[in-house]
Structure formats: C-alpha cells, structure tokens
Design an enzyme around this catalytic site. Sequence first.
Site, PDB file in Angstrom:
ATOM      1  N   TYR A   1       0.852  -1.198   0.000  1.00 44.32           N
ATOM      2  CA  TYR A   1       0.000   0.000   0.000  1.00 44.32           C
ATOM      3  C   TYR A   1       0.881   1.239   0.000  1.00 44.32           C
ATOM      4  CZ  TYR A   1      -3.766  -3.229   0.790  1.00 44.32           C
ATOM      5  OH  TYR A   1      -4.656  -4.260   0.617  1.00 44.32           O
ATOM      6  N   SER A   2       0.553   2.189  -0.880  1.00 43.78           N
ATOM      7  CA  SER A   2       1.300   3.445  -0.924  1.00 43.78           C
ATOM      8  C   SER A   2       1.037   4.217   0.365  1.00 43.78           C
ATOM      9  CB  SER A   2       0.826   4.313  -2.078  1.00 43.78           C
ATOM     10  OG  SER A   2       0.859   3.602  -3.279  1.00 43.78           O
TER      11      SER A   2
ATOM     12  N   CYS B   1      -0.085   7.477 -10.508  1.00 42.28           N
ATOM     13  CA  CYS B   1      -0.364   6.435  -9.520  1.00 42.28           C
ATOM     14  C   CYS B   1      -1.844   6.068  -9.535  1.00 42.28           C
ATOM     15  CB  CYS B   1       0.059   6.904  -8.129  1.00 42.28           C
ATOM     16  SG  CYS B   1       0.080   5.579  -6.914  1.00 42.28           S
TER      17      CYS B   1
ATOM     18  N   GLU C   1       3.602   4.333 -10.655  1.00 49.53           N
ATOM     19  CA  GLU C   1       3.301   3.235  -9.735  1.00 49.53           C
ATOM     20  C   GLU C   1       1.819   2.904  -9.887  1.00 49.53           C
ATOM     21  OE1 GLU C   1       5.714   2.499  -6.259  1.00 49.53           O
ATOM     22  OE2 GLU C   1       3.966   3.211  -5.173  1.00 49.53           O
TER      23      GLU C   1
ATOM     24  N   TYR D   1      -1.298  -0.227 -10.252  1.00 46.31           N
ATOM     25  CA  TYR D   1      -1.583  -1.583  -9.777  1.00 46.31           C
ATOM     26  C   TYR D   1      -2.973  -2.025 -10.188  1.00 46.31           C
ATOM     27  CZ  TYR D   1      -3.004   1.726  -6.068  1.00 46.31           C
ATOM     28  OH  TYR D   1      -3.491   2.814  -5.380  1.00 46.31           O
TER      29      TYR D   1
HETATM   30  P1  FAD Z   1      -7.159 -10.187  -3.054  1.00 42.40           P
HETATM   31  O1  FAD Z   1      -7.965 -10.996  -2.112  1.00 42.40           O
HETATM   32  O2  FAD Z   1      -5.692 -10.449  -3.116  1.00 42.40           O
HETATM   33  O3  FAD Z   1      -7.790 -10.290  -4.468  1.00 42.40           O
HETATM   34  C1  FAD Z   1      -7.122  -9.793  -5.575  1.00 42.40           C
HETATM   35  C2  FAD Z   1      -7.313 -10.775  -6.694  1.00 42.40           C
HETATM   36  O4  FAD Z   1      -8.696 -10.838  -7.011  1.00 42.40           O
HETATM   37  C3  FAD Z   1      -6.630 -10.346  -7.972  1.00 42.40           C
HETATM   38  O5  FAD Z   1      -5.295 -10.766  -7.992  1.00 42.40           O
HETATM   39  C4  FAD Z   1      -7.474 -11.027  -9.005  1.00 42.40           C
HETATM   40  O6  FAD Z   1      -7.064 -12.363  -9.146  1.00 42.40           O
HETATM   41  C5  FAD Z   1      -8.856 -11.040  -8.399  1.00 42.40           C
HETATM   42  N1  FAD Z   1      -9.691  -9.969  -8.933  1.00 42.40           N
HETATM   43  C6  FAD Z   1      -9.587  -8.653  -8.677  1.00 42.40           C
HETATM   44  N2  FAD Z   1     -10.534  -7.969  -9.317  1.00 42.40           N
HETATM   45  C7  FAD Z   1     -11.250  -8.867 -10.015  1.00 42.40           C
HETATM   46  C8  FAD Z   1     -12.347  -8.793 -10.875  1.00 42.40           C
HETATM   47  N3  FAD Z   1     -12.915  -7.610 -11.160  1.00 42.40           N
HETATM   48  N4  FAD Z   1     -12.810  -9.928 -11.404  1.00 42.40           N
HETATM   49  C9  FAD Z   1     -12.255 -11.116 -11.121  1.00 42.40           C
HETATM   50  N5  FAD Z   1     -11.193 -11.261 -10.310  1.00 42.40           N
HETATM   51  C10 FAD Z   1     -10.707 -10.167  -9.767  1.00 42.40           C
HETATM   52  N6  FAD Z   1      -4.464  -0.497  -2.874  1.00 42.40           N
HETATM   53  C11 FAD Z   1      -5.104   0.485  -2.192  1.00 42.40           C
HETATM   54  O7  FAD Z   1      -6.295   0.351  -1.860  1.00 42.40           O
HETATM   55  N7  FAD Z   1      -4.423   1.615  -1.807  1.00 42.40           N
HETATM   56  C12 FAD Z   1      -3.125   1.819  -2.108  1.00 42.40           C
HETATM   57  O8  FAD Z   1      -2.551   2.856  -1.755  1.00 42.40           O
HETATM   58  C13 FAD Z   1      -2.440   0.797  -2.835  1.00 42.40           C
HETATM   59  N8  FAD Z   1      -1.139   0.932  -3.146  1.00 42.40           N
HETATM   60  C14 FAD Z   1      -0.511  -0.045  -3.855  1.00 42.40           C
HETATM   61  C15 FAD Z   1       0.824   0.136  -4.195  1.00 42.40           C
HETATM   62  C16 FAD Z   1       1.475  -0.820  -4.921  1.00 42.40           C
HETATM   63  C17 FAD Z   1       2.914  -0.600  -5.306  1.00 42.40           C
HETATM   64  C18 FAD Z   1       0.795  -1.994  -5.312  1.00 42.40           C
HETATM   65  C19 FAD Z   1       1.508  -3.063  -6.115  1.00 42.40           C
HETATM   66  C20 FAD Z   1      -0.515  -2.183  -4.976  1.00 42.40           C
HETATM   67  C21 FAD Z   1      -1.189  -1.220  -4.237  1.00 42.40           C
HETATM   68  N9  FAD Z   1      -2.526  -1.394  -3.869  1.00 42.40           N
HETATM   69  C22 FAD Z   1      -3.167  -0.375  -3.187  1.00 42.40           C
HETATM   70  C23 FAD Z   1      -3.251  -2.644  -4.181  1.00 42.40           C
HETATM   71  C24 FAD Z   1      -3.110  -3.613  -2.984  1.00 42.40           C
HETATM   72  O9  FAD Z   1      -1.775  -4.051  -2.881  1.00 42.40           O
HETATM   73  C25 FAD Z   1      -3.967  -4.866  -3.130  1.00 42.40           C
HETATM   74  O10 FAD Z   1      -3.666  -5.483  -4.355  1.00 42.40           O
HETATM   75  C26 FAD Z   1      -5.457  -4.591  -3.062  1.00 42.40           C
HETATM   76  O11 FAD Z   1      -5.801  -4.022  -1.815  1.00 42.40           O
HETATM   77  C27 FAD Z   1      -6.242  -5.905  -3.227  1.00 42.40           C
HETATM   78  O12 FAD Z   1      -5.797  -6.813  -2.283  1.00 42.40           O
HETATM   79  P2  FAD Z   1      -6.810  -7.812  -1.550  1.00 42.40           P
HETATM   80  O13 FAD Z   1      -6.038  -8.677  -0.643  1.00 42.40           O
HETATM   81  O14 FAD Z   1      -7.942  -7.052  -0.946  1.00 42.40           O
HETATM   82  O15 FAD Z   1      -7.383  -8.617  -2.767  1.00 42.40           O
END
Ligand code: FAD
Length: 366
Positions: A145-146, A324, A364, A366
């Site tokens: 998370y940023s 971003c 950046e 994602y």
């Molecule tokens: P997970 O349970 O891990 O689910 C994600 C997975 O669900 C995906 O990989 C994909 O397989 C699936 N999926 C997603 N959307 C769909 C769809 N529409 N249909 C079908 N499948 C789908 N997030 C923020 O909120 N704020 C930030 O500031 C932020 N900064 C980031 C900075 C960087 C450098 C990076 C790489 C990511 C950042 N993110 C940010 C994103 C964050 O890291 C997570 O990826 C995000 O919160 C989702 O994680 P999760 O565990 O909730 O989802």
Amino acid sequence: MSYTEARVLAGGLVHIPIVIGIFWLFQNFILQRTSAKTSSPTKAPSESKKTDSKSSTESSAPTKQASKPVHADVPVNTYKPKTPFLGKVLENYSLLKKGAIGRVNHITFDLSGSDPALKYIEGQSIGIIPEGEDAKGKPHKLRLYSIASTRHGDNMAGKTVSLCVRQLQYEKDGETINGVCSSYLCDIPKGAKVKITGPVGKEMLLPSDQDANIIMLATGTGIAPMRAYLRRMFDPKERKKNNWDFKGKAWLFMGAPKSANLLYDNDFQEYKSNFPDNFRYTKAISREEKNSKGGRMYIQDKVLEYADELFTLIENPKTYIYLCGLKGMEPGIDEALTTVASAKGLNWVELRQKLKKAKRWNVETY
Ligand code: FAD
Ligand code: A2P
C-alpha cells in the site's frame, strides 16, 4: 633408500599438486554457489516488484541529474515478511461522502516502539500481512500500500504511518467477492495490531529541488503518495518543520467516479486558496461528466484539454511527472500524450524514455 623406494616416493610427491588443484577447484565451486544464493534473497512476489535491491548507502551515490534528489538515507526493508512490525491501529475512517461508490478508508498505524525505528519518506509503500490463511492453508502473503502520510505522520510526531485503502469488491458467478487484505484493513478496529513490513520503493520519491514542477496524475487510491507530497508542499505545519519551501508549480489531475468519491478534496481546496500561484487542481469525475466523445470523463481527457500548458511544463527540465493508481490508465495517458506530442512533431515514446531515464517520469500503478 633404494632406487625403487625413491621412485615410489617421487611418484607420490607428483600427485600432491594434482590433489591440491582438485581441492582448490572444488572449494571455489562451493564458494560460488553459496555467494550466488546469499546475494539473491527471495522476496515476497508482490514485494520483489517494488523493492529496490540497493542498500540505503548505495542510494547516496551521486546521480547524473543535478536537480534530482540525493536521497542519501532512504530506508528500505527495515521490517521483512518473516519479522514484521506489529503496528497498532490509531484511526480507521471513511474518506467518502454520502452517495459515493464503494468503500475507501484512511487508516493510521502507531509505529512507536519499533526498534529499529520504522522510518519512511514520501512516495514509499509499506506491506501489510493480513491475518488468517489462504485457500491452501498457508499464511496470507503481504500486500503493498502506498503511504499517504508524510515522514512526520498525520500528527507530526514522526511515529505513525497512514494508508488510503479501497476495499476490493467484485462479482463472480453471482457472488460478491471481497478482497482479503483490503477488507481486513477497512474493517479493522482501533487498537488492533497489524503486521507491517517495509518500507519499500524508490520510484515515487520527490526531487529535493524547491523550484521543481510536479505533475501528478492519480486515479482513486493512487492519490495516496500525492496526498503526502501535497502536505509536504503546502501544509503550514509541514512547511515549518521541513525547511523545504516548495516554490515550483504542482498540478494534480485526480480521477474519481463521483464527486462524493473525491479523496482529501477539502485539504486540496484549502491548498488551492492558500497557494493559488503554486497549486492547480483538475478533477475528472467519470460518472458525472462526459468527455468530448460523449464517454466517461477520465484524467487522460483532462490531459488532452490542457495539452499545450502541460507540454510546455513537461519540456521544462525541472518538471517531474508522477502517475499512480489504476494500471488501466497508462495506455490512455500515453495515447493522450502521443496526440499532443505528434502535433508538435515529437515522438512521445522516445520522449517518455528520456524522461524516465532522467527520473522525471515516475509510475506506480496496480
Ligand atoms: P485479493 O484478495 O488479493 O484479491 C485480488 C485478486 O482478485 C486479484 O489478484 C485477481 O485475481 C482477483 N480480482 C480482482 N478484481 C477482479 C475482478 N474484477 N474480477 C475477477 N477477479 C478479480 N491499494 C489500495 O487500496 N491503496 C493503495 O494505496 C495501494 N497501493 C498499492 C501500491 C502498490 C505498489 C501496489 C503493487 C498495490 C497497491 N494497492 C493499493 C493494491 C493492494 O496491494 C492490493 O492489491 C489490493 O488491496 C487488493 O488486495 P486484496 O487482498 O484485498 O485482494
Ligand atoms: P469509472 O469507474 O467510472 O470507469 P476508484 O478507484 O475510486 O473507482 O476511481 C478510479 C477512477 O478511475 C474512476 O473514476 C474510474 O472511472 C477511472 N478509470 C477507470 N478506468 C480508467 C482508465 N482506463 N483510465 C483512466 N481512468 C479510469
């Protein structure tokens, strides 16, 4: 000693250098294998994408860019996934107004007691390891998370870190799926302890030059690093503490689905009225405005609208651009800038490569 005994002895002696040689070769082979293993530690998959493998001392090496920051001591990976820091939740509140779509929260963690101290600077990210196990029964992997706060934290005490998190939600086979880590964070109560890793990232750091121009292109939670930059530039407490009086031009392009989804909008309005010559704020509200083709208004449409002014700024070597948020916005922004550049007889892809090399094009998504 008889002639025969002397021959046996000489024959034995001849073998000594051969045995030493074989031993030396074997030892070198083992050493090479060991150092190859130790010099490429395994990283969590999501982390390896962002983590700069250089140590903080290496980062102080002089850069060719005169105006680029010499971020001498950018902290990286103070806390690793196997030994995360447990940060207590100090605040967790919604950033959205009535009528907004989805859920986006501002969450602050207490970093006091971290030893070594968990320090970071504007533009870095942290990792969060959610509680529980994945479908294979293994502990969840970290998510990045940023960081949305400045190095001083929201309360200026230098011992907190804040994030801006959107809960991932999507429909699959008629069922609503909630993202693991984003739901964990949006639901987490005050006082709970959360596994934090990092900080990571050197891509989104601000230049140290007070006269630099900063163009920011953000969609949704992509505003997080920009919020930190803008606080550092325009918040009175930050300016007093930092001894860094930003004198350049900062231009934020912010994309949100509805006005009620605009994040930190009140703060930005205040900066605009206090620093009208230094801060410009352009919004693209996709589901309330239409672009020239009658489609949803995205930030790339605003980039096209202000193309000439933007391009004049981009051609200035003191201008740095930061993107971003949604990965999907990159082709749109490229397309818009290609149109503007070609009208001036320039090739955007070549220009972007040059900007990137000069660390003036920072992405950046994602
Ligand atoms: P997970 O349970 O891990 O689910 C994600 C997975 O669900 C995906 O990989 C994909 O397989 C699936 N999926 C997603 N959307 C769909 C769809 N529409 N249909 C079908 N499948 C789908 N997030 C923020 O909120 N704020 C930030 O500031 C932020 N900064 C980031 C900075 C960087 C450098 C990076 C790489 C990511 C950042 N993110 C940010 C994103 C964050 O890291 C997570 O990826 C995000 O919160 C989702 O994680 P999760 O565990 O909730 O989802
Ligand atoms: P929309 O969802 O209306 O298509 P949030 O993360 O809060 O949903 O905000 C992301 C913003 O970025 C929304 O306004 C969204 O519009 C917009 N958006 C979606 N896809 C793109 C894209 N390809 N380029 C630029 N903006 C986009």
